[in-house]
Design a protein around this motif. Structure first.
Motif, PDB file in Angstrom:
ATOM      1  N   HIS B   3       0.962  -1.120  -0.104  1.00  0.00           N
ATOM      2  CA  HIS B   3       0.207   0.048  -0.098  1.00  0.00           C
ATOM      3  C   HIS B   3       0.862   1.246   0.234  1.00  0.00           C
ATOM      4  O   HIS B   3       0.614   2.329  -0.460  1.00  0.00           O
ATOM      5  CB  HIS B   3      -0.962  -0.032   1.228  1.00  0.00           C
ATOM      6  CG  HIS B   3      -2.075  -1.026   1.125  1.00  0.00           C
ATOM      7  ND1 HIS B   3      -2.764  -1.428   2.020  1.00  0.00           N
ATOM      8  CD2 HIS B   3      -2.467  -1.546   0.056  1.00  0.00           C
ATOM      9  CE1 HIS B   3      -3.598  -2.283   1.624  1.00  0.00           C
ATOM     10  NE2 HIS B   3      -3.699  -2.408   0.464  1.00  0.00           N
ATOM     11  N   VAL B   7       0.353   4.258  -2.579  1.00  0.00           N
ATOM     12  CA  VAL B   7       0.464   5.467  -2.452  1.00  0.00           C
ATOM     13  C   VAL B   7       1.273   6.326  -3.016  1.00  0.00           C
ATOM     14  O   VAL B   7       1.261   7.648  -3.747  1.00  0.00           O
ATOM     15  CB  VAL B   7       0.116   5.845  -0.912  1.00  0.00           C
ATOM     16  CG1 VAL B   7       0.271   7.358  -0.765  1.00  0.00           C
ATOM     17  CG2 VAL B   7      -0.993   5.184  -0.476  1.00  0.00           C
ATOM     18  N   GLU B 262      -7.133  16.464  -0.333  1.00  0.00           N
ATOM     19  CA  GLU B 262      -7.812  15.102  -0.231  1.00  0.00           C
ATOM     20  C   GLU B 262      -8.621  15.223   0.975  1.00  0.00           C
ATOM     21  O   GLU B 262      -9.762  14.572   1.071  1.00  0.00           O
ATOM     22  CB  GLU B 262      -6.852  14.065   0.212  1.00  0.00           C
ATOM     23  CG  GLU B 262      -6.333  13.494  -1.409  1.00  0.00           C
ATOM     24  CD  GLU B 262      -5.214  12.486  -1.116  1.00  0.00           C
ATOM     25  OE1 GLU B 262      -4.823  12.151   0.153  1.00  0.00           O
ATOM     26  OE2 GLU B 262      -4.322  12.211  -2.250  1.00  0.00           O
ATOM     27  N   MET B 268     -10.392  11.526   1.474  1.00  0.00           N
ATOM     28  CA  MET B 268      -9.588  11.112   2.615  1.00  0.00           C
ATOM     29  C   MET B 268     -10.328  10.112   3.340  1.00  0.00           C
ATOM     30  O   MET B 268      -9.920   9.054   3.765  1.00  0.00           O
ATOM     31  CB  MET B 268      -9.048  12.275   3.576  1.00  0.00           C
ATOM     32  CG  MET B 268      -8.116  11.802   4.636  1.00  0.00           C
ATOM     33  SD  MET B 268      -6.776  11.394   3.949  1.00  0.00           S
ATOM     34  CE  MET B 268      -5.679  13.020   3.548  1.00  0.00           C
ATOM     35  N   LEU B 271     -10.471   6.972   1.487  1.00  0.00           N
ATOM     36  CA  LEU B 271      -9.011   6.256   1.382  1.00  0.00           C
ATOM     37  C   LEU B 271      -8.604   5.752   2.764  1.00  0.00           C
ATOM     38  O   LEU B 271      -8.295   4.523   2.980  1.00  0.00           O
ATOM     39  CB  LEU B 271      -7.793   7.492   1.271  1.00  0.00           C
ATOM     40  CG  LEU B 271      -7.764   7.770  -0.135  1.00  0.00           C
ATOM     41  CD1 LEU B 271      -6.697   9.118  -0.080  1.00  0.00           C
ATOM     42  CD2 LEU B 271      -7.008   6.580  -0.858  1.00  0.00           C
ATOM     43  N   LEU B 272      -9.279   6.354   3.825  1.00  0.00           N
ATOM     44  CA  LEU B 272      -8.692   5.820   5.260  1.00  0.00           C
ATOM     45  C   LEU B 272      -9.559   4.475   5.523  1.00  0.00           C
ATOM     46  O   LEU B 272      -9.397   3.753   6.584  1.00  0.00           O
ATOM     47  CB  LEU B 272      -8.953   6.758   6.268  1.00  0.00           C
ATOM     48  CG  LEU B 272      -7.978   7.973   6.210  1.00  0.00           C
ATOM     49  CD1 LEU B 272      -8.429   8.901   7.407  1.00  0.00           C
ATOM     50  CD2 LEU B 272      -6.540   7.536   6.286  1.00  0.00           C
ATOM     51  N   LEU B 275      -6.803   2.056   4.309  1.00  0.00           N
ATOM     52  CA  LEU B 275      -5.488   2.264   4.653  1.00  0.00           C
ATOM     53  C   LEU B 275      -5.417   2.625   5.982  1.00  0.00           C
ATOM     54  O   LEU B 275      -6.186   3.461   6.261  1.00  0.00           O
ATOM     55  CB  LEU B 275      -4.926   3.420   3.758  1.00  0.00           C
ATOM     56  CG  LEU B 275      -4.467   3.071   2.075  1.00  0.00           C
ATOM     57  CD1 LEU B 275      -4.213   4.378   1.640  1.00  0.00           C
ATOM     58  CD2 LEU B 275      -3.541   2.120   2.066  1.00  0.00           C
ATOM     59  N   THR B 279       0.291   4.423   6.825  1.00  0.00           N
ATOM     60  CA  THR B 279       0.686   4.064   5.401  1.00  0.00           C
ATOM     61  C   THR B 279       0.334   5.083   4.487  1.00  0.00           C
ATOM     62  O   THR B 279       1.386   5.226   3.528  1.00  0.00           O
ATOM     63  CB  THR B 279      -0.189   2.754   5.104  1.00  0.00           C
ATOM     64  OG1 THR B 279      -0.131   1.784   6.118  1.00  0.00           O
ATOM     65  CG2 THR B 279       0.232   2.025   3.972  1.00  0.00           C
ATOM     66  N   LEU B 280      -0.600   5.532   4.644  1.00  0.00           N
ATOM     67  CA  LEU B 280      -0.712   6.750   3.547  1.00  0.00           C
ATOM     68  C   LEU B 280       0.205   7.860   3.801  1.00  0.00           C
ATOM     69  O   LEU B 280       0.793   8.131   2.709  1.00  0.00           O
ATOM     70  CB  LEU B 280      -2.236   7.455   4.075  1.00  0.00           C
ATOM     71  CG  LEU B 280      -2.622   8.431   3.087  1.00  0.00           C
ATOM     72  CD1 LEU B 280      -3.156   8.028   1.795  1.00  0.00           C
ATOM     73  CD2 LEU B 280      -4.090   9.303   3.811  1.00  0.00           C
ATOM     74  N   LYS B 284       2.820   8.847   0.852  1.00  0.00           N
ATOM     75  CA  LYS B 284       2.906  10.393   0.367  1.00  0.00           C
ATOM     76  C   LYS B 284       4.509  10.798   0.471  1.00  0.00           C
ATOM     77  O   LYS B 284       5.021  11.517  -0.461  1.00  0.00           O
ATOM     78  CB  LYS B 284       2.199  11.156   1.154  1.00  0.00           C
ATOM     79  CG  LYS B 284       0.801  10.924   0.683  1.00  0.00           C
ATOM     80  CD  LYS B 284      -0.164  12.196   1.401  1.00  0.00           C
ATOM     81  CE  LYS B 284      -1.796  11.937   1.109  1.00  0.00           C
ATOM     82  NZ  LYS B 284      -1.902  12.398  -0.108  1.00  0.00           N
TER      83      LYS B 284
END
Lengths: 395, 447
Positions: B3, B7, B262, B268, B271-272, B275, B279-280, B284
């Protein structure tokens, strides 16, 4: 008009009440004061109050008849030889000593001896004055007047009767203002860019348009954002402005021409900036694109600052005249040329008329672009559409 | 881990697809180079057209170095029609200076510009110094004659010295172009007046430039070398600061934009779901670091290339690469760690601030501590500098500066690195809690 005030009040209160705004508003001055306080503390802590000495091996210092020697006797102690001066330095009686070597007349070099602390710059300036005044003391009073009392210089152009008397205050004020203007442009543009982008992004714009006209919306938001910015400026720069203006009043050199120029050119220039930012906010799909375009516009407004050297050497250079007549650069160019003390009146008048006409046209255009931007909601306006709007073909 | 790479790849490709990134990386530097080049060229042209008759350097260099024996009276150029002879007599000229005067450059010399005119109604500038060529100063009886000479292009400007000059110091300058704050020829006029007042070339040169330079010597044992090091350290710390500040400013913009956008467009939250925030953030960080490295390597590569070429062309500067090895290791280690730490902190700010503008302002406040080590460079082995080399927000500048000065104990380096890693860990931990679109500072504090 009622709607304008309501929009303005809402805009101002919403932004000013944010904690993040308050934190920045008071946090930045506190941080700056702490920073400068720390610098001042370090300077005071390291200050050395002991006198300096000198050894004159070149016959520069006049023992008799020198006013300087009397004035500076406490600051500079004379030593006959380097050995004696060095003993005083080692005994910590003096903070350091200068040696004016025999070849001074050819080199103008001075040797400075210190123990383990750096030689302060202000100390070197003071010693240079000491040497200068001792050199002048070698001349008779009449001859000295030719060296020290020449000036001020007055200037006249060939075939003209107008005599210019340059003012240092005018120079500092004008150039200082152009730098301030640059800072204001770059810090205020982001506010102006959000004049319509917030409502566009959170989709409340349609709702608002059912109650207020585009004109009331834009003028209300403009006033609100100006008030927010003004609050920030008053808190950040208020004390400085009061002290600066107070000093000028005390010196009886209130620059009325300068204030008039700032007022006459500042208002329409501000209107142009608002109009352009509103148009950018209306035609771009999101804030990021808007910021890129706004950045380029900001450079144009402050473009004359790049040519400060040319303005200094030749204020009536064709380039500077051209920048004076181009409405977006006129404000900075006029103030810069005023600071240099040479701008023909007719050029100022023509420039002002151009600026005013452009500002009015741009404000009308901004409202038109905003209307079209509403119709093309959520999409970026194409250049062809924008061009049609500019020509007045888009209704 | 997969992951994280996903990203990172997404961040990398999203920004690489933006036209603005390529414009910023390649077009903008060339545009600004061209712009500044154009401005410099225009400024140079304007300066050349308005060059003074003799600049300060030419006057003083010739005045100080010349060794030509004077012929009394031979150097005096009588004004064409001025009746009054100079009456001002020099006094108390030091013996050491008498007899040594300067050679005049010829009119063909490159240093010479357009001649000036003098309407000497006071008769106080009738003697020309030996190092000023006669053709560079033309005397006129009246303003009208001098104005004609300006119109004919024989002179660029002329000075009117009023009859009561020593009493009333005002001097009128008449020229084709008025530039009150440039006044390139004022120095030459002052030099002429000073020479007429003193009658001695060396005393006049000293009057015009009392001190050219100071040679400073430290007398305390072993201090001389240390002080030279301190001056050098100031350059090192200043250079490190600007480099690091520039890199952080550029990279933090990408990070802030990425996180805030985001958050603002509410992707966001989606995404969360799949993830972990850490990790996100790590993804990034890797993606944006890659971008920043690419951009910086191009910009600094170009900058270094042009600098090296300029130095080679000038053939005057020798690069002294005598810095200790531990300094370069320290720079690499603390720059890398400092970069990751600051970008992570910016990510936290992005997660906690409602919009881009406010985030940007807070980033500015966050980077201010980087300035502090510059204030303590003079005391590089003192307790204040030690504290800053351990404090995570100032360590990226303070520790390499100390390493350039002396070998820093290993435990201090270890502690500093440990604290920076700790800040990174806490930041990553906090970020997960701050990712809420309606986050306010009161929530941040409670969490």
């Amino acid at each position: 008009m009622h709607n304008v005030w309501r929009v303005m009040w809402f805009e101002y209160v919403t932004r000013v009440r944010r904690r993040s705004f308050l934190l920045l508003l008071f946090g930045v001055p506190v941080v700056m004061v702490l920073f400068w306080g720390l610098l001042a503390w370090l300077a005071v802590r390291d200050a050395d109050t002991r006198p300096f000495g000198y050894v004159d091996e070149a016959g520069v210092v006049q023992e008799q008849g020198s006013v300087v020697a009397e004035l500076m006797a406490a600051t500079y102690l004379p030593f006959a030889t380097r050995v004696q001066a060095h003993e005083a330095l080692a005994a910590e009686e003096i903070a350091g000593y200068y040696v004016i070597p025999p070849d001074y007349w050819q080199t103008h070099q001075i040797e400075a001896m210190v123990w383990d602390e750096a030689l302060p710059t202000e100390q070197t300036i003071l010693f240079e004055q000491f040497v200068e005044q001792n050199l002048q003391a070698q001349l008779s009073a009449e001859a000295r007047a030719l060296v020290t009392d020449v000036g001020p210089f007055e200037f006249r152009q060939v075939d003209s009767d107008e005599v210019l008397r340059p003012s240092t205050i005018q120079f500092i004020l004008g150039l200082g203002f152009v730098f301030l203007f640059t800072m204001v442009i770059f810090s205020f543009s982001p506010y102006l860019l959000r004049i319509v982008s917030d409502e566009k992004e959170n989709r409340t714009m349609e709702l608002m348009m059912t109650m207020v006209s585009p004109e009331a919306m834009i003028y209300g938001k403009l006033l609100g954002l100006t008030a927010v910015f003004g609050t920030q400026m008053v808190v950040w720069g208020g004390l400085f402005v009061v002290v600066a203006l107070g000093s000028l009043v005390a010196l009886q050199v209130v620059p009325y021409t300068f204030l008039l120029l700032v007022l006459l050119f500042g208002v329409p220039t501000f209107m142009m900036l608002v109009a352009i930012m509103t148009a950018i906010g209306s035609v771009t799909a999101n804030l990021e694109q808007g910021q890129q375009m706004a950045g380029m516009v900001n450079w144009v407004f402050t473009f004359p600052l790049f040519f400060v050297l040319i303005a200094l050497v030749d204020p009536n250079n064709p380039l500077m005249v051209g920048l004076t007549f181009f409405p977006l650069t006129a404000f900075a160019a006029v103030i810069m040329r005023w600071a240099m003390g040479a701008t023909p009146l007719w050029q100022v008048v023509v420039s002002w008329l151009l600026v005013v006409m452009t500002a009015v046209w741009m404000m009308l255009l901004a409202v038109r672009v905003f209307r079209v931007g509403m119709l093309e909601y959520g999409q970026r306006l194409g250049w062809s559409t924008i061009w049609r709007v500019v020509r007045g073909g888009e209704k | 881990m997969r992951h994280v790479w996903l990203v990172a790849w997404y961040e990398l490709t999203t920004i690489l697809r933006k036209r603005s990134f390529w414009i910023m990386t390649f077009v903008l530097p060339f545009f600004f180079t061209l712009l500044y080049g154009g401005i410099l060229w225009l400024s140079g042209q304007t300066m050349e057209q308005n060059a003074p008759a003799m600049d300060l350097e030419t006057i003083l260099t010739v005045a100080e170095e010349g060794e030509v024996e004077p012929e009394v009276g031979a150097t005096a150029v009588a004004p064409a029609t001025v009746a009054a002879e100079a009456e001002v007599a020099p006094t108390a000229v030091p013996q050491s200076t008498v007899g040594a005067v300067a050679a005049a450059p010829t009119a063909e010399d490159d240093e010479l510009g357009n001649p000036i005119g003098l309407v000497d109604q006071a008769g106080v500038a009738s003697l020309l110094p030996p190092n000023v060529p006669a053709e560079m100063v033309l005397y006129f009886a009246t303003e009208a004659e001098a104005e004609t000479a300006v119109r004919d292009g024989r002179i660029q400007e002329f000075f009117v010295l009023p009859p009561d000059l020593p009493a009333d110091g005002r001097i009128l300058v008449v020229s084709q172009k008025v530039s009150p704050f440039y006044a390139g020829n004022n120095f030459l006029l002052r030099y002429l007046l000073a020479y007429n007042a003193s009658g001695d070339a060396l005393l006049t040169a000293a009057l015009m430039e009392p001190v050219d330079d100071y040679t400073v010597t430290f007398s305390a044992p072993l201090v001389q070398e240390e002080k030279q090091v301190t001056t050098f350290l100031l350059f090192v710390a200043g250079g490190l600061f600007f480099l690091f500040f520039f890199i952080i400013s550029m990279s933090s913009g990408y990070m802030l934009q990425s996180v805030v956008l985001e958050k603002e467009n509410r992707t966001m939250e989606i995404l969360l779901l799949s993830l972990r925030p850490q990790t996100l953030m790590l993804g990034k960080l890797i993606g944006l670091t890659g971008l920043a490295l690419f951009q910086m390597s191009f910009w600094f590569g170009a900058l270094i290339f042009f600098m090296v070429r300029s130095i080679q062309q000038a053939q005057t500067v020798q690069i002294d690469a005598s810095l200790p090895v531990q300094f370069w290791v320290g720079v690499a280690l603390f720059f890398a760690l400092g970069y990751v730490m600051y970008v992570t902190l910016v990510g936290v700010l992005g997660a906690a601030t409602p919009n881009m503008r406010e985030g940007g302002q807070f980033v500015m406040l966050l980077t201010l501590p980087l300035l502090l080590p510059l204030l303590a460079v003079g005391d590089a082995d003192g307790p204040w500098m030690l504290f800053m080399s351990l404090f995570p927000l100032t360590a990226p500048i303070a520790m390499p500066t100390r390493l350039a000065y002396f070998p820093v104990p290993a435990w201090q380096i270890g502690l500093s690195v440990g604290l920076m890693v700790l800040v990174m860990g806490i930041s990553l931990h906090l970020m997960g809690r701050f990712f809420r679109p309606d986050m306010r500072w009161s929530h941040v504090w409670r969490r």
